[in-house]
Motif scaffolding. Structure first.
Motif, PDB file in Angstrom:
ATOM      1  N   ARG A 127       0.850  -1.176   0.000  1.00 48.50           N
ATOM      2  CA  ARG A 127       0.000   0.000   0.000  1.00 48.50           C
ATOM      3  C   ARG A 127       0.892   1.235   0.000  1.00 48.50           C
ATOM      4  O   ARG A 127       1.789   1.359   0.805  1.00 48.50           O
ATOM      5  N   ARG A 128       0.673   2.071  -0.965  1.00 45.66           N
ATOM      6  CA  ARG A 128       1.343   3.381  -1.072  1.00 45.66           C
ATOM      7  C   ARG A 128       2.802   3.302  -1.515  1.00 45.66           C
ATOM      8  O   ARG A 128       3.178   3.938  -2.475  1.00 45.66           O
ATOM      9  N   SER A 129       3.640   2.590  -0.780  1.00 41.67           N
ATOM     10  CA  SER A 129       5.025   2.518  -1.233  1.00 41.67           C
ATOM     11  C   SER A 129       5.637   1.202  -0.787  1.00 41.67           C
ATOM     12  O   SER A 129       5.164   0.581   0.166  1.00 41.67           O
ATOM     13  N   VAL A 130       6.673   0.810  -1.475  1.00 36.46           N
ATOM     14  CA  VAL A 130       7.276  -0.484  -1.195  1.00 36.46           C
ATOM     15  C   VAL A 130       8.742  -0.433  -1.612  1.00 36.46           C
ATOM     16  O   VAL A 130       9.123   0.335  -2.490  1.00 36.46           O
ATOM     17  N   VAL A 131       9.564  -1.245  -0.945  1.00 35.52           N
ATOM     18  CA  VAL A 131      10.971  -1.339  -1.327  1.00 35.52           C
ATOM     19  C   VAL A 131      11.208  -2.724  -1.914  1.00 35.52           C
ATOM     20  O   VAL A 131      10.939  -3.735  -1.275  1.00 35.52           O
ATOM     21  N   SER A 132      11.661  -2.756  -3.157  1.00 30.27           N
ATOM     22  CA  SER A 132      11.998  -4.021  -3.806  1.00 30.27           C
ATOM     23  C   SER A 132      13.492  -4.048  -4.049  1.00 30.27           C
ATOM     24  O   SER A 132      14.193  -3.069  -3.795  1.00 30.27           O
ATOM     25  N   MET A 133      13.991  -5.152  -4.548  1.00 30.90           N
ATOM     26  CA  MET A 133      15.413  -5.213  -4.889  1.00 30.90           C
ATOM     27  C   MET A 133      15.732  -4.323  -6.085  1.00 30.90           C
ATOM     28  O   MET A 133      16.885  -4.076  -6.402  1.00 30.90           O
ATOM     29  N   CYS A 134      14.693  -3.846  -6.737  1.00 26.29           N
ATOM     30  CA  CYS A 134      14.881  -2.916  -7.859  1.00 26.29           C
ATOM     31  C   CYS A 134      14.767  -1.465  -7.400  1.00 26.29           C
ATOM     32  O   CYS A 134      14.821  -0.555  -8.208  1.00 26.29           O
ATOM     33  N   GLY A 135      14.591  -1.254  -6.124  1.00 28.19           N
ATOM     34  CA  GLY A 135      14.486   0.100  -5.604  1.00 28.19           C
ATOM     35  C   GLY A 135      13.152   0.348  -4.940  1.00 28.19           C
ATOM     36  O   GLY A 135      12.336  -0.559  -4.779  1.00 28.19           O
ATOM     37  N   ARG A 136      12.988   1.606  -4.533  1.00 29.88           N
ATOM     38  CA  ARG A 136      11.733   1.981  -3.889  1.00 29.88           C
ATOM     39  C   ARG A 136      10.720   2.391  -4.955  1.00 29.88           C
ATOM     40  O   ARG A 136      11.088   3.005  -5.944  1.00 29.88           O
ATOM     41  N   ALA A 137       9.483   2.028  -4.740  1.00 31.67           N
ATOM     42  CA  ALA A 137       8.447   2.397  -5.699  1.00 31.67           C
ATOM     43  C   ALA A 137       7.212   2.874  -4.945  1.00 31.67           C
ATOM     44  O   ALA A 137       6.955   2.433  -3.826  1.00 31.67           O
ATOM     45  N   SER A 138       6.478   3.764  -5.557  1.00 31.94           N
ATOM     46  CA  SER A 138       5.207   4.195  -4.969  1.00 31.94           C
ATOM     47  C   SER A 138       4.067   3.679  -5.830  1.00 31.94           C
ATOM     48  O   SER A 138       4.268   3.253  -6.971  1.00 31.94           O
ATOM     49  N   SER A 139       2.878   3.749  -5.263  1.00 31.48           N
ATOM     50  CA  SER A 139       1.701   3.268  -5.984  1.00 31.48           C
ATOM     51  C   SER A 139       1.522   3.978  -7.311  1.00 31.48           C
ATOM     52  O   SER A 139       0.989   3.422  -8.265  1.00 31.48           O
ATOM     53  N   ALA A 140       1.990   5.240  -7.370  1.00 32.62           N
ATOM     54  CA  ALA A 140       1.793   6.026  -8.585  1.00 32.62           C
ATOM     55  C   ALA A 140       2.493   5.406  -9.788  1.00 32.62           C
ATOM     56  O   ALA A 140       2.160   5.703 -10.932  1.00 32.62           O
ATOM     57  N   SER A 141       3.468   4.561  -9.528  1.00 33.91           N
ATOM     58  CA  SER A 141       4.188   3.930 -10.639  1.00 33.91           C
ATOM     59  C   SER A 141       3.388   2.803 -11.275  1.00 33.91           C
ATOM     60  O   SER A 141       3.740   2.321 -12.340  1.00 33.91           O
TER      61      SER A 141
END
Ligand SMILES: [Zn+2]
Length: 301
Positions: A127-141
């Motif tokens: 929800r809203r934002s997350v950290v993956s091994m590819c970097g941080r991402a927000s829902s807007a992406s």
């Protein structure tokens, strides 16, 4: 779509529960691409934020329900399964978990037929934002697949976006989104993504975008392949194919660009036009054969 009849996946990480429901700057940063230009593949390069109100609407109490102590039949599993009282299951999560399970069954069989073994990806519900091994991402992406950790990332609020902003309602449209990201995982397992990264690194922006379009259209085609087998097992309903096509059209680069800036710039396309996305989705949906999804060999995808 009769997604209630699909098998729940066990490969789901629900991290929506620990997120605070307000404050902060939830929709600021967008996404940082980590290591390599296109390790992270995003279904929609959204150029805009997401209405926070839509997120407030989905504050459903967080974590999945605990397994019931009642003895379970072979057919049921803890969490979002049929033993959960009607209404207790967040339909967006339930659909995601079951569509993922169904893609596992289909791709396991297809890989087997190719003499190979399918290793399913994990689905991270955030929800809203997350950290993956590819970097941080927000829902807007928008939803995305990270090849480095082999996980799909989905904020199910995107389903509301699909309906309200992109005008593509319906559960099969949502399933298409998941099946498309699974398509990227298939590309990862098949080595297509590695080849893509190697090739894309040597190209200028325009050519790299053109190659990216082929990668994305192949994921659309693979999503269609899953749809073919869902239909074959009677899991689709009348109108589902149209729903999927509408979603594929709605997330076409030209559609999004026209909507956000009033015109389309073909060189800037990274996912394909509405016509291309619908056509490749249909190619998979009608044939059920991944070999028909060679968008890289097509003269003009
Ligand atoms: Zn994609």
């Amino acid at each position: 779509m009769r997604w209630g009849d699909m098998r729940r996946s066990d490969n789901v990480e629900d991290v929506t529960g620990g997120q605070p429901s307000g404050g902060g700057t939830p929709f600021g940063g967008g996404m940082k691409l980590g290591g390599g230009a296109m390790i992270l593949v995003v279904i929609v390069s959204l150029l805009f934020g997401v209405n926070p109100l839509q997120f407030l609407g989905m504050m459903d109490g967080g974590a999945p329900p605990a397994p019931t102590p009642a003895p379970q039949s072979k057919a049921t599993q803890p969490g979002y399964g049929p033993q959960v009282a009607k209404g207790a299951e967040d339909p967006d999560k339930g659909l995601s978990v079951r569509v993922l399970g169904d893609t596992e069954d289909v791709w396991t069989a297809l890989f087997q037929a190719m003499g190979s073994r399918y290793e399913p990806p994990k689905l991270v519900l955030f929800r809203r934002s997350v950290v993956s091994m590819c970097g941080r991402a927000s829902s807007a992406s928008g939803p995305f697949y990270c090849a480095a950790d082999r996980k799909l990332y989905l904020d199910t609020a995107f389903f509301q976006e699909l309906q309200n902003r992109f005008g593509a309602p319906g559960d099969f449209g949502q399933a298409y989104v998941i099946a498309h990201e699974v398509g990227h995982h298939v590309q990862n397992l098949m080595g297509t993504m590695r080849d893509y990264d190697a090739a894309a690194g040597k190209l200028d922006d325009r050519r790299r975008n053109a190659l990216s379009v082929r990668l994305e259209l192949q994921a659309d085609c693979y999503a269609g392949v899953w749809g073919f087998y869902a239909a074959k097992r009677n899991l689709l309903e009348p109108g589902d194919a149209e729903e999927g096509l509408r979603a594929a059209s709605a997330v076409g680069d030209d559609t999004i660009q026209k909507q956000t800036q009033g015109y389309a710039v073909p060189d800037g396309f990274t996912h394909g036009t509405a016509e291309q996305r619908m056509r490749w989705f249909k190619t998979g949906l009608q044939s059920g054969d991944p070999r028909n999804c060679n968008t890289f060999a097509a003269k003009a995808p």
